[in-house]
Design an enzyme around this catalytic site. Structure first.
Site, PDB file in Angstrom:
ATOM      1  N   GLY A 134      40.878  51.885  56.378  1.00 40.00           N
ATOM      2  CA  GLY A 134      40.722  52.064  54.923  1.00 40.00           C
ATOM      3  C   GLY A 134      39.993  53.353  54.595  1.00 40.00           C
ATOM      4  CB  ALA A 135      39.282  56.196  56.619  1.00 34.59           C
TER       5      ALA A 135
ATOM      6  CE1 TYR B 137      34.973  42.788  48.787  1.00 30.74           C
ATOM      7  CE2 TYR B 137      32.802  42.076  48.031  1.00 30.74           C
ATOM      8  CZ  TYR B 137      33.626  43.047  48.577  1.00 30.74           C
ATOM      9  OH  TYR B 137      33.097  44.269  48.920  1.00 30.74           O
TER      10      TYR B 137
ATOM     11  CB  VAL C 194      43.481  46.051  58.800  1.00 34.43           C
ATOM     12  CG1 VAL C 194      43.142  47.522  58.898  1.00 34.43           C
ATOM     13  CG2 VAL C 194      43.142  45.486  57.424  1.00 34.43           C
TER      14      VAL C 194
ATOM     15  NE  ARG D  50      40.652  53.489  47.072  1.00 35.13           N
ATOM     16  CZ  ARG D  50      41.754  52.765  46.898  1.00 35.13           C
ATOM     17  NH1 ARG D  50      42.913  53.359  46.814  1.00 35.13           N
ATOM     18  NH2 ARG D  50      41.659  51.449  46.786  1.00 35.13           N
TER      19      ARG D  50
ATOM     20  CB  ALA E  99      36.503  37.910  52.932  1.00 37.35           C
ATOM     21  CE  LYS E 100      33.466  43.132  52.284  1.00 34.59           C
ATOM     22  NZ  LYS E 100      34.062  44.027  53.292  1.00 34.59           N
TER      23      LYS E 100
ATOM     24  CB  ILE F 198      28.767  51.779  47.340  1.00 26.84           C
ATOM     25  CG1 ILE F 198      27.819  51.013  48.289  1.00 26.84           C
ATOM     26  CG2 ILE F 198      28.975  53.224  47.808  1.00 26.84           C
ATOM     27  CD1 ILE F 198      26.433  51.574  48.451  1.00 26.84           C
TER      28      ILE F 198
HETATM   29  P1  NAP Z   1      38.191  51.300  48.040  1.00 37.01           P
HETATM   30  O1  NAP Z   1      37.731  52.548  47.375  1.00 37.01           O
HETATM   31  O2  NAP Z   1      39.018  50.337  47.273  1.00 37.01           O
HETATM   32  O3  NAP Z   1      38.917  51.663  49.403  1.00 37.01           O
HETATM   33  C1  NAP Z   1      39.445  50.646  50.212  1.00 37.01           C
HETATM   34  C2  NAP Z   1      40.400  51.270  51.188  1.00 37.01           C
HETATM   35  O4  NAP Z   1      40.948  50.215  52.018  1.00 37.01           O
HETATM   36  C3  NAP Z   1      41.574  51.943  50.512  1.00 37.01           C
HETATM   37  O5  NAP Z   1      41.741  53.218  51.075  1.00 37.01           O
HETATM   38  C4  NAP Z   1      42.751  51.039  50.822  1.00 37.01           C
HETATM   39  O6  NAP Z   1      43.975  51.718  51.064  1.00 37.01           O
HETATM   40  C5  NAP Z   1      42.334  50.426  52.148  1.00 37.01           C
HETATM   41  N1  NAP Z   1      43.061  49.191  52.423  1.00 37.01           N
HETATM   42  C6  NAP Z   1      43.240  48.129  51.591  1.00 37.01           C
HETATM   43  N2  NAP Z   1      43.969  47.173  52.205  1.00 37.01           N
HETATM   44  C7  NAP Z   1      44.264  47.657  53.454  1.00 37.01           C
HETATM   45  C8  NAP Z   1      44.981  47.145  54.552  1.00 37.01           C
HETATM   46  N3  NAP Z   1      45.552  45.917  54.518  1.00 37.01           N
HETATM   47  N4  NAP Z   1      45.104  47.900  55.688  1.00 37.01           N
HETATM   48  C9  NAP Z   1      44.519  49.126  55.745  1.00 37.01           C
HETATM   49  N5  NAP Z   1      43.821  49.663  54.720  1.00 37.01           N
HETATM   50  C10 NAP Z   1      43.693  48.942  53.588  1.00 37.01           C
HETATM   51  O7  NAP Z   1      36.920  50.456  48.558  1.00 37.01           O
HETATM   52  P2  NAP Z   1      35.415  50.906  48.892  1.00 37.01           P
HETATM   53  O8  NAP Z   1      34.594  50.642  47.703  1.00 37.01           O
HETATM   54  O9  NAP Z   1      35.399  52.253  49.524  1.00 37.01           O
HETATM   55  O10 NAP Z   1      35.028  49.780  49.956  1.00 37.01           O
HETATM   56  C11 NAP Z   1      35.152  49.982  51.352  1.00 37.01           C
HETATM   57  C12 NAP Z   1      34.580  48.769  52.068  1.00 37.01           C
HETATM   58  O11 NAP Z   1      33.213  48.577  51.710  1.00 37.01           O
HETATM   59  C13 NAP Z   1      35.310  47.468  51.727  1.00 37.01           C
HETATM   60  O12 NAP Z   1      35.359  46.641  52.856  1.00 37.01           O
HETATM   61  C14 NAP Z   1      34.394  46.870  50.670  1.00 37.01           C
HETATM   62  O13 NAP Z   1      34.546  45.481  50.584  1.00 37.01           O
HETATM   63  C15 NAP Z   1      33.037  47.265  51.202  1.00 37.01           C
HETATM   64  N6  NAP Z   1      31.998  47.258  50.189  1.00 37.01           N
HETATM   65  C16 NAP Z   1      32.068  48.073  49.098  1.00 37.01           C
HETATM   66  C17 NAP Z   1      31.053  48.038  48.139  1.00 37.01           C
HETATM   67  C18 NAP Z   1      31.070  48.921  46.928  1.00 37.01           C
HETATM   68  O14 NAP Z   1      30.157  48.782  46.090  1.00 37.01           O
HETATM   69  N7  NAP Z   1      32.015  49.811  46.776  1.00 37.01           N
HETATM   70  C19 NAP Z   1      29.982  47.156  48.296  1.00 37.01           C
HETATM   71  C20 NAP Z   1      29.941  46.340  49.420  1.00 37.01           C
HETATM   72  C21 NAP Z   1      30.950  46.404  50.359  1.00 37.01           C
HETATM   73  P3  NAP Z   1      45.174  51.853  49.976  1.00 37.01           P
HETATM   74  O15 NAP Z   1      44.626  52.688  48.919  1.00 37.01           O
HETATM   75  O16 NAP Z   1      46.260  52.495  50.772  1.00 37.01           O
HETATM   76  O17 NAP Z   1      45.492  50.446  49.542  1.00 37.01           O
END
Ligand code: NAP
Length: 268
Positions: free
Chosen positions: A33-34, A176, A85, A36, A179-180, A209
């Site tokens: 998921g890298a 969510y 994934v 963005r 899962a977490k 974040i």
């Molecule tokens: P994001 O901006 O939505 O990015 C998520 C990335 O995961 C996207 O690039 C997406 O790709 C990819 N993805 C989704 N489904 C996928 C799959 N089945 N296989 C491969 N890639 C997949 O999310 P983020 O905020 O950066 O979050 C990243 C991680 O940190 C997540 O696990 C999230 O739960 C965790 N997290 C985030 C926060 C926060 O505040 N942002 C807080 C706690 C935990 P596509 O664009 O191609 O779909």
């Protein structure tokens, strides 16, 4: 900072110099998921610390290619490995491709994620399943594929993205949060299974974040989270990426099975 102390980081022999070990030169990483958000930040931080990086995403190949260009700007090798994934065949193919092109993986970061928020009473079971599949099954499948290789080589580390929500629950995010929370149990179990072979498994539990995932939240919700955060702010992707670099580095060589909060104190 004084880097000379009487205890060395590699075993604590009296008189040995302390090495501040955040150098990842020679390491090879896969970040899911890298394309963005946090995953992109992690990929770039690992490259800045010296690692070659395979950049995975589900759909946005152009975004991954652009992250690879940024990785290469640090003088490291980068590689796009597209794949879902939650699909075992695709996961095995992407791990194999990463190792064929970049060499043995020493760092795997399970970051890919989605949200399908609703109160549980109104939640479509398909939305429950989709979130569990991406986060929990995805983390399991990628960890399994990497762990088999790391186990044989007796070295490696896996870092899983959990969340403050996995530790505390959250109204409107039962899927969510489940899962977490599952990722925390998975992390600790893998740490126990793999530790004797020198493979470390840890989790990071970010708070709020600033990424595309959270930018979708209404302003009032964002403000409520900021108010509830002791450090009164919003985390950046770099805040999470720095924790990943630490856990991946020799500085954390005796650290496994932990869940490191990066949340401004929100989870206290
Ligand atoms: P994001 O901006 O939505 O990015 C998520 C990335 O995961 C996207 O690039 C997406 O790709 C990819 N993805 C989704 N489904 C996928 C799959 N089945 N296989 C491969 N890639 C997949 O999310 P983020 O905020 O950066 O979050 C990243 C991680 O940190 C997540 O696990 C999230 O739960 C965790 N997290 C985030 C926060 C926060 O505040 N942002 C807080 C706690 C935990 P596509 O664009 O191609 O779909």
């Amino acid at each position: 900072m004084n880097t000379q102390r009487s205890q060395g980081i590699e075993g604590g022999a009296a008189g040995a110099p302390l090495t501040i070990g955040f150098d990842l030169s020679g390491a090879t990483a896969l970040v899911t998921g890298a394309g963005r958000g946090i995953g992109r930040g992690i990929a770039l931080a690992l490259a800045a610390a010296g690692a070659d990086v395979a950049v995975n995403d589900f759909a946005d190949e152009a975004a991954c290619a652009s992250v690879v260009t940024e990785v290469e700007a640090f003088g490291r090798k980068g590689l796009v490995v597209m794949g879902d994934v939650s699909d075992e065949e695709q996961v095995n193919a992407m791990v194999e491709r990463a190792e064929k092109d970049l060499g043995p993986l020493s760092i795997v970061v399970n970051n890919a994620g989605i949200t399908r928020d609703n109160v549980a009473m109104m939640m479509d079971p398909a939305d429950f399943d989709a979130v569990i599949a991406t986060h929990l099954r995805g983390t399991f499948l990628v960890s399994k594929a990497a762990a088999r290789r790391m186990f044989r080589r007796r070295t490696g580390c896996i870092i899983n993205l959990s969340s403050v929500v996995g530790r505390r629950g959250n109204a409107g995010q039962a899927n969510y949060a489940a899962a977490k929370a599952g990722i925390i149990g998975l992390t600790k179990s893998l740490a126990k299974e793999l530790g004797a072979r020198g493979v470390r498994v840890n989790a990071i539990a970010p708070g709020y974040i600033d990424t595309p995932m959270t930018q979708a939240l209404p302003d009032e919700t964002r403000q409520l989270i900021v108010d509830a955060t002791p450090l009164k702010g919003i985390g950046t992707t770099d805040d999470v990426a720095m924790a990943v670099v630490y856990l991946a580095s020799p500085a954390a060589r005796f650290v496994t099975g932990v869940v490191l909060p990066v949340d401004g104190g929100l989870g206290i």
